[in-house]
Design an enzyme around this catalytic site. Structure first.
Site, PDB file in Angstrom:
ATOM      1  N   ALA B  59      15.682 -15.904  13.478  1.00  0.00           N
ATOM      2  CA  ALA B  59      16.005 -15.988  12.085  1.00  0.00           C
ATOM      3  C   ALA B  59      15.263 -15.288  11.286  1.00  0.00           C
ATOM      4  O   ALA B  59      14.450 -15.560  10.769  1.00  0.00           O
ATOM      5  CB  ALA B  59      15.933 -17.415  11.863  1.00  0.00           C
ATOM      6  N   GLU B  60      15.451 -13.757  10.940  1.00  0.00           N
ATOM      7  CA  GLU B  60      14.879 -12.983  10.368  1.00  0.00           C
ATOM      8  C   GLU B  60      14.614 -13.242   8.884  1.00  0.00           C
ATOM      9  O   GLU B  60      13.299 -13.197   8.376  1.00  0.00           O
ATOM     10  CB  GLU B  60      15.141 -11.571  10.451  1.00  0.00           C
ATOM     11  CG  GLU B  60      15.018 -10.975  12.018  1.00  0.00           C
ATOM     12  CD  GLU B  60      15.971 -11.343  12.965  1.00  0.00           C
ATOM     13  OE1 GLU B  60      17.049 -11.955  12.415  1.00  0.00           O
ATOM     14  OE2 GLU B  60      15.873 -10.835  13.927  1.00  0.00           O
ATOM     15  N   HIS B 129      17.707  -0.200  16.850  1.00  0.00           N
ATOM     16  CA  HIS B 129      16.542  -0.298  17.474  1.00  0.00           C
ATOM     17  C   HIS B 129      15.595   0.899  17.064  1.00  0.00           C
ATOM     18  O   HIS B 129      14.290   1.090  17.063  1.00  0.00           O
ATOM     19  CB  HIS B 129      16.758  -0.238  18.956  1.00  0.00           C
ATOM     20  CG  HIS B 129      17.211  -1.490  19.330  1.00  0.00           C
ATOM     21  ND1 HIS B 129      18.680  -1.942  19.498  1.00  0.00           N
ATOM     22  CD2 HIS B 129      16.841  -2.660  20.109  1.00  0.00           C
ATOM     23  CE1 HIS B 129      19.002  -2.818  19.741  1.00  0.00           C
ATOM     24  NE2 HIS B 129      17.658  -3.644  20.327  1.00  0.00           N
TER      25      HIS B 129
END
Lengths: 330, 325
Positions: B59-60, B129
């Site tokens: 949960a950034e 990424h």
């Protein structure tokens, strides 16, 4: 004499009258702000009207000398109960330099006071909920017996930040209270189009926490259930989700026309359940308040609002150069 | 002096600061028992306990909000975003909350949060990424952005970031994590945030870069030297605030410049550096300032990345173009 409910909650006549006066002050400041807005003197109003009972009831259930609140933009009653003054709020409405909330840098209703343990909030809704969780974790790590309470509307209970915060607090059993002021509308969208579950508090079970729904027009009922949540938090029993059922008596803001999405009849019906007047009647019935005392309180509150308005109107704006300050440490 | 990889230097910096200041906390996804997906936090939970080094749910945004709440209570959170492409999930907590806390409270609150995150291309991790998203934060007043290119700088800059009283985004290029070792002193030392480093001196042209592209630029400079072109190479180290003085001083000496970045071209760091040079040293220039960047497309799949990313040949070609202008 009506049935006395506050005594069994451990609240003296003096305290409940003080709660009433705080609710009344919030209402009258808010009403004055609308007049100032319509007179072209302040740019914007976002109201507490209809939610003062829930706000003040909850605030009084906390320890206002050490607990921390993360309010949202309607919480005028709550921040007044935590020590903010009418003058502070009017300075914010006029966006004057002396505004202790943000020095006029934020929208009105973005309450903040480090001294009073009121966390500052961001304009995208629900961000304050995660901050309250951080405060609760900090308190646990420091070994301080502090509770944090975040408030938000039912609209905010659909934001990711609510769910992310509730989940983390549930996992770590943190001393935080999530209090939803369910005022039935997210600007124009009614609750039926916002939630698939019946109650916001139904969501508590998903996060392994205590949940309850209570009449937000009744400050004593709110006080009682928040007090229970506070005790749970202080005893290490973890977070709670309290839903207070309110009704937003004004349009969303001074720029909104609520007649495009709800009826006058619906609003009039809600006004009959206005917590401020129901509580006044209750206090009169129990003898905690008399008509004479009430008149004196009204006169005092009117004088406070007048003084705050005049002071804030005459206060200087911030120097434009100060807009460049406080970006980084200097 | 110890020889360390960049990832070892980062762990060493975290350990050093956690020992020195009990208010330093490390948290994020998989940073506890697992020690982080790149092992940057390896051993820290064993050493400092589960209160100070802990795993969060996925949960950034919540991680960012939690960090800010902790910071307002006097802690110095070092939060990890597992890959920098995931920062979009935490964008509000960083850009609309942490970055503005000091301003909107008139200096009463501040957010001493360090946001560590791996990023960068060349290790076969495709989009979200490997993306270079640092440019987003150049337009976010209130945060600082630091990108080290050596183990020494990584440790010194990370210690500075943790001690800084404003939010600092500390970006760790994945290709540099273990690709070489460098000297790293034991114990405490700092590298100042906001100061670029002239990593190679030269008189003919200034190559201005940061992150992994510093090494690409140095390789290019060596080859150029064989052809008689003496390039000066500047490692910016901090992207925001930018050390314009060091850039301008170099350009006034060499009269030519090329800016090299791994990120896409449009509205990037290089564009900003070019604008600063034009503002402050245009009459010293013998040629327009060149840019070497990735194309303005989405970070590609693994097989294409070596073509998509700038390399030393691109730098050499651009330098020659500017030299022959």
């Amino acid at each position: 004499m009506g049935k006395n409910r506050h005594e069994s909650l451990g609240l003296s006549d003096e305290t409940v009258v003080e709660m009433y006066e705080t609710m009344l002050l919030a209402r009258k400041i808010d009403e004055r702000m609308w007049k100032l807005n319509r007179a072209g003197k302040i740019p914007f109003v976002i109201s507490c009207q209809g939610q003062e009972a829930a706000q003040v009831g909850a605030a009084y259930a906390l320890d206002r000398t050490k607990d921390v609140i993360a309010p949202y933009y309607r919480d005028m009653g709550m921040v007044l109960a935590f020590g903010m003054t009418a003058r502070d709020l009017m300075l914010s409405a006029f966006a004057k330099a002396e505004d202790p909330n943000s020095g006029g840098r934020q929208m009105p209703g973005h309450f903040s006071s480090k001294k009073l343990r009121i966390l500052t909030q961001s304009s995208p809704v629900t961000t304050q909920v995660a901050h309250a969780v951080g405060v609760a974790l900090a308190a646990r790590m420091k070994g301080e017996n502090i509770v944090s309470l975040a408030t938000f509307g039912e609209g905010s209970s659909n934001q990711g930040d609510f769910h992310e915060s509730a989940n983390f607090a549930g996992v770590h059993k943190l001393p935080v209270i999530f209090m939803c002021e369910n005022n039935q509308y997210a600007i124009s969208v009614p609750i039926k189009k916002q939630l698939a579950c019946e109650r916001v508090s139904d969501r508590a079970v998903g996060y392994g926490m205590f949940g309850a729904t209570v009449d937000g027009n009744d400050p004593l009922a709110v006080y009682e259930v928040v007090k229970k949540a506070v005790e749970r938090a202080r005893n290490g029993e973890g977070p709670s989700l309290i839903e207070t059922i309110c009704y937003r008596l004004t349009p969303h803001s001074s720029d909104d026309d609520d007649m495009t999405y709800r009826t006058k009849e619906e609003v009039e019906e809600a006004k009959k359940k206005d917590g401020l007047y129901l509580f006044r009647n209750y206090l009169l019935e129990t003898g905690a308040l008399t008509e004479e005392k009430d008149q004196a309180i009204n006169e005092r509150v009117d004088a406070i609002v007048d003084e705050a308005t005049d002071y804030a109107e005459q206060a200087p704006y911030a120097e434009p150069e100060s807009a460049l300050k406080y970006v980084y440490e200097e | 002096m110890a020889q360390m990889t960049m990832i070892q230097a980062i762990t060493d910096a975290l350990r050093t600061e956690m020992k020195r200041d009990e208010n330093v906390l490390v948290f994020g996804e998989d940073v506890g028992k697992n020690g982080g997906v790149f092992r940057a936090t390896e051993g820290l939970q064993d050493e400092f306990g589960e209160d100070r080094v802990f795993d969060t749910p996925l949960a950034e945004s919540g991680i960012g909000g939690l960090a800010l709440g902790l910071a307002m209570q006097g802690f110095r959170p070092v939060m990890e975003i597992q890959f920098f492409g995931f920062v979009f999930e935490a964008m509000d907590s960083i850009a609309s909350q942490m970055a503005r806390l000091r301003y909107r409270s008139g200096g009463k609150y501040n957010a001493p949060v360090t946001i560590r995150s791996p990023f960068g291309g060349g290790v076969k991790t495709p989009e979200l990424h490997a993306d270079s998203l640092e440019g987003l934060f150049l337009q976010t007043p209130g945060v600082k952005v630091v990108i080290p290119s050596t183990p020494y700088d990584a440790k010194g800059l990370l210690i500075s970031a943790i001690r800084d009283n404003d939010p600092v985004i500390f970006l760790e290029h994945m290709k540099l994590y273990r690709s070489f070792r460098g000297e790293v002193p034991e114990g405490e030392y700092t590298v100042e945030i906001g100061k670029a480093n002239v990593v190679r001196e030269g008189k003919d042209i200034s190559i201005i870069s940061y992150g992994a592209m510093v090494h690409t630029s140095l390789k290019a400079a060596e080859k150029l030297a064989e052809e008689g072109i003496q390039a000066e190479v500047i490692d910016l180290r901090t992207i925001s605030p930018l050390d314009v003085d060091t850039i301008v001083e170099s350009v006034k000496k060499t009269n030519r410049a090329v800016v090299v970045q791994e990120a896409q071209k449009q509205a990037g760091i290089a564009a900003h550096v070019v604008a600063e040079i034009n503002d402050r040293a245009i009459l010293h220039l013998e040629a327009p300032v060149g840019r070497v960047t990735a194309p303005d497309t989405v970070y590609p799949f693994a097989e294409a990345e070596n073509i998509w990313l700038p390399d030393e040949n691109d730098v050499i070609a651009k330098v020659k173009e500017i030299m022959n202008f």
